[in-house]
Design an enzyme around this catalytic site. Structure first.
Site, PDB file in Angstrom:
ATOM      1  N   GLY A 102      -5.069  -2.229   5.055  1.00 49.54           N
ATOM      2  CA  GLY A 102      -4.253  -3.372   4.598  1.00 49.54           C
ATOM      3  C   GLY A 102      -4.940  -4.705   4.837  1.00 49.54           C
ATOM      4  O   GLY A 102      -5.062  -5.543   3.940  1.00 49.54           O
ATOM      5  N   ARG A 103      -5.444  -4.897   6.065  1.00 49.96           N
ATOM      6  CA  ARG A 103      -6.043  -6.199   6.396  1.00 49.96           C
ATOM      7  C   ARG A 103      -7.436  -6.371   5.802  1.00 49.96           C
ATOM      8  O   ARG A 103      -8.060  -7.426   5.989  1.00 49.96           O
ATOM      9  CB  ARG A 103      -6.058  -6.394   7.914  1.00 49.96           C
ATOM     10  N   HIS A 160      -6.072 -33.979  17.162  1.00 51.18           N
ATOM     11  CA  HIS A 160      -4.984 -34.848  17.633  1.00 51.18           C
ATOM     12  C   HIS A 160      -3.901 -34.035  18.320  1.00 51.18           C
ATOM     13  O   HIS A 160      -2.783 -34.504  18.486  1.00 51.18           O
ATOM     14  CB  HIS A 160      -4.415 -35.657  16.460  1.00 51.18           C
ATOM     15  N   LYS A 197       7.574  -0.735  12.224  1.00 51.44           N
ATOM     16  CA  LYS A 197       8.201  -0.328  10.973  1.00 51.44           C
ATOM     17  C   LYS A 197       9.387   0.609  11.198  1.00 51.44           C
ATOM     18  O   LYS A 197      10.259   0.718  10.363  1.00 51.44           O
ATOM     19  CB  LYS A 197       7.173   0.320  10.042  1.00 51.44           C
ATOM     20  N   GLU A 208      -5.357  -7.197  14.831  1.00 48.82           N
ATOM     21  CA  GLU A 208      -4.837  -5.874  14.484  1.00 48.82           C
ATOM     22  C   GLU A 208      -5.979  -4.851  14.565  1.00 48.82           C
ATOM     23  O   GLU A 208      -5.752  -3.684  14.872  1.00 48.82           O
ATOM     24  CB  GLU A 208      -4.247  -5.917  13.068  1.00 48.82           C
ATOM     25  N   GLU A 237      10.461  -4.760   4.642  1.00 47.94           N
ATOM     26  CA  GLU A 237      10.529  -6.150   4.178  1.00 47.94           C
ATOM     27  C   GLU A 237      10.250  -6.235   2.682  1.00 47.94           C
ATOM     28  O   GLU A 237      10.977  -6.866   1.922  1.00 47.94           O
ATOM     29  CB  GLU A 237       9.490  -7.011   4.923  1.00 47.94           C
ATOM     30  N   LYS A 249       0.840  -1.194   0.000  1.00 50.69           N
ATOM     31  CA  LYS A 249       0.000   0.000   0.000  1.00 50.69           C
ATOM     32  C   LYS A 249       0.881   1.252   0.000  1.00 50.69           C
ATOM     33  O   LYS A 249       0.683   2.164  -0.789  1.00 50.69           O
ATOM     34  CB  LYS A 249      -0.904  -0.044   1.245  1.00 50.69           C
TER      35      LYS A 249
HETATM   36  C1  G6Q Z   1      -2.702  -3.922   7.787  1.00 48.19           C
HETATM   37  C2  G6Q Z   1      -1.469  -3.380   8.319  1.00 48.19           C
HETATM   38  C3  G6Q Z   1      -0.201  -4.066   7.872  1.00 48.19           C
HETATM   39  C4  G6Q Z   1       0.202  -3.753   6.439  1.00 48.19           C
HETATM   40  C5  G6Q Z   1       1.638  -4.219   6.221  1.00 48.19           C
HETATM   41  C6  G6Q Z   1       2.127  -3.948   4.824  1.00 48.19           C
HETATM   42  O1  G6Q Z   1      -3.808  -3.522   8.051  1.00 48.19           O
HETATM   43  O2  G6Q Z   1      -1.416  -2.026   8.129  1.00 48.19           O
HETATM   44  O3  G6Q Z   1      -0.267  -5.451   8.034  1.00 48.19           O
HETATM   45  O4  G6Q Z   1      -0.650  -4.362   5.538  1.00 48.19           O
HETATM   46  O5  G6Q Z   1       2.467  -3.598   7.152  1.00 48.19           O
HETATM   47  O6  G6Q Z   1       2.046  -2.607   4.502  1.00 48.19           O
HETATM   48  P1  G6Q Z   1       2.220  -2.123   3.033  1.00 48.19           P
HETATM   49  O7  G6Q Z   1       1.146  -2.736   2.211  1.00 48.19           O
HETATM   50  O8  G6Q Z   1       2.167  -0.633   3.064  1.00 48.19           O
HETATM   51  O9  G6Q Z   1       3.579  -2.628   2.575  1.00 48.19           O
END
Ligand code: G6Q
Length: 538
Positions: free
Chosen positions: A269-270, A386, A506, A355, A214, A208
């Site tokens: 994001g989620r 199990h 981050k 989250e 990462e 986003k």
């Molecule tokens: C989701 C969070 C988080 C995010 C990641 C990746 O709701 O904000 O999980 O999706 O940190 O972020 P970017 O898509 O900006 O790389």
């Protein structure tokens, strides 16, 4: 209103009522009310059967919980979300994942723009691209067709795509290989591309913000891996596409904005797996199936938006979580899908739920004086039976369970499906009703073993039985949990849509990265942290 949850009359009545029924056993509740099953089960649409009769509630509990939702203005808050009000107040954003699956002829306005129109422009572009890759028309730099697709992203830009790919594998195009690279650990990238040829591989950089450490590190490694093999910068255009809200950073990275699939700041994001973040999903299952997925989401949105509170699955799910968390002091919720394709579903839900509702202050910034989000976790059945089910059956804490099963098998291999579904049903029964000492003794169990083989029961669960695992039913399932998260957040009066803890992560490592790479920087952390960095430096 948000400030006064524990002082509200609905809450006070629930507190009193809890004392009256906290020790009531599910066996008694079923005996006392022969109509219980009619009151606490429902069919929604053609394919969801929802049984919440095995919860420690009476008709009165249900009434009181519904009153709590009414007192907390749930319906007005729900409308505010659907209408695009900026309910994510800390980030001043609308929360409109529901607009991602709204039919093209509808209108949802944010800042005087009809976002539904924007959504469908991107969906069309995704379909065009997916069809070209799937049919082999999209060629790599050397003219070969794409065989391998690697999604690079993390958190919300990874968990949904992986979960959906696994869940819908049955519907996927099998001559395409999919990998999902998320971790900053280089092993993740190395293993993902180990068997791949660069000129047959397409990378989707999903982020986003397009600044996440990462993802950007993995994307740069991918670019180097590609160029080491193809030896020409021009190859990037054929092998990299981006999914982002940040055109500036995408361009800076060297990806042509024409190869960018856009989404917007009003998609969390989620909550983004049905936006362009779902590009890998569309590549796997095709645009038609992706539309079915969106249709499922939308149907559940409509159900949540219009069904009366008492017949509204996400409302009931959310209220049950409040009942257990805030009155019984329960801290976890297990999600147990009896379908191997859903093996990443609990991991996906962990982010969605924890989250969103792992918050310690209310919307007005004051500290909450009640428990908020529970720990969600789980594994597919029957495997979990199990291992950790032992604690659910005979441990000392209550763990409400969501059992999810399907009537039809995608791979029909009798007798597997009957055995699988018999297990879902048997587990719910055993948890609720247990096995008394008398029953155990009657079976001739030696006296000293009777306590060990006794099951108290009274352990709550919901059972969801769907017709079949399809793109459409998956969309419904996901939206159902999304909205139950909303219901809980609305009652607690918290912001379910920001993620300051993630933002903290981050920036935290950045200082230490510098200190590791530049041994001359003096360390000024606490003693433990300094020693750890020194140890690594050596
Ligand atoms: C989701 C969070 C988080 C995010 C990641 C990746 O709701 O904000 O999980 O999706 O940190 O972020 P970017 O898509 O900006 O790389």
């Amino acid at each position: 209103m948000n400030n006064e949850l524990k002082k509200s009359s609905a809450w006070k009545k629930l507190e009193k009522h809890y004392k009256e029924i906290e020790n009531k056993h599910l066996s008694e509740l079923f005996k006392e009310d022969p109509q219980r099953i009619n009151k606490f089960t429902m069919n929604v649409g053609e394919d969801i059967y929802f049984d919440f009769s095995k919860h420690r509630i009476t008709e009165e509990t249900f009434e009181l919980l519904i009153n709590l939702a009414v007192e907390r203005n749930l319906t007005a808050k729900r409308e505010a979300m659907f209408e695009g009000n900026k309910i994510n107040t800390t980030e001043n954003r609308a929360v409109l994942h529901t607009a991602l699956r709204t039919p093209a002829d509808s209108k949802v306005m944010v800042d005087n723009v009809n976002v539904v129109e924007q959504v469908h422009v991107v969906l069309d572009k995704m379909s065009w691209f997916a069809n070209r890759v799937r049919s082999g028309q999209w060629k790599g730099y050397t003219g070969k067709r794409i065989k391998n697709i690697v999604n690079i992203g993390i958190g919300g830009s990874d968990l949904g795509p992986v979960m959906a790919y696994e869940a819908l594998k049955f519907y996927s195009q099998r001559d395409l290989n999919f990998r999902f690279v998320s971790n900053i650990d280089g092993n993740d990238f190395a293993e993902a591309v180990r068997e791949f040829e660069a000129d047959e591989t397409l990378f989707i950089v999903s982020s986003k913000t397009f600044t996440t450490l990462e993802t950007m590190t993995n994307a740069r490694t991918a670019r180097k891996w590609l160029l080491d093999s193809l030896q020409n910068e021009n190859a990037v255009a054929d092998h990299f596409v981006a999914v982002s809200t940040n055109v500036e950073q995408v361009t800076k990275f060297g990806i042509n904005p024409q190869n960018m699939f856009e989404f917007w700041d009003w998609v969390g994001g989620r909550y983004s797996m049905d936006s362009a973040i779902g590009l890998s999903t569309m590549l796997a299952i095709g645009p038609e199936n992706f539309n079915q997925l969106l249709k499922g989401f939308h149907e559940m949105d409509e159900h949540f938006r219009s069904a009366p509170l008492k017949q509204n699955i996400p409302v009931i799910m959310g209220l049950l979580n409040i009942w257990y968390g805030n009155f019984f002091g329960v801290q976890t919720q297990a999600v147990l899908p009896y379908n191997k394709y859903l093996h990443r579903f609990p991991a996906y839900l962990q982010q969605l739920t924890m989250e969103s509702n792992g918050k310690h202050v209310r919307l007005d910034g004051a500290k909450v004086d009640y428990q908020t989000g529970a720990i969600y976790w789980g594994e597919p059945g029957t495997n979990g039976q199990h291992s950790f089910y032992q604690l659910i059956h005979q441990g000392t804490i209550i763990i409400p369970c969501d059992f999810i099963g399907f009537k039809k098998a995608l791979n029909n291999l009798p007798p597997h499906q009957d055995y699988l579904m018999a297990n879902v049903i048997a587990q719910g029964e055993a948890l609720a009703f247990g096995k008394t000492q008398a029953e155990v003794s009657k079976q001739g169990v030696p006296e000293e073993l009777v306590p060990h083989k006794t099951f108290e029961g009274n352990r709550p669960s919901s059972t969801f039985i769907l017709d079949n695992l399809t793109p459409e039913s998956l969309g419904k399932l996901i939206a159902m949990y999304e909205h139950s998260v909303f219901v809980q957040g609305a009652i607690w009066g918290i912001n379910s849509f920001d993620q300051m803890g993630v933002e903290l992560g981050k920036v935290l490592a950045k200082k230490i990265i510098d200190e590791m790479q530049n041994k001359g920087i003096p360390l000024n952390h606490d003693d433990s942290t300094n020693a750890l960095i020194e140890h690594y430096r050596k």
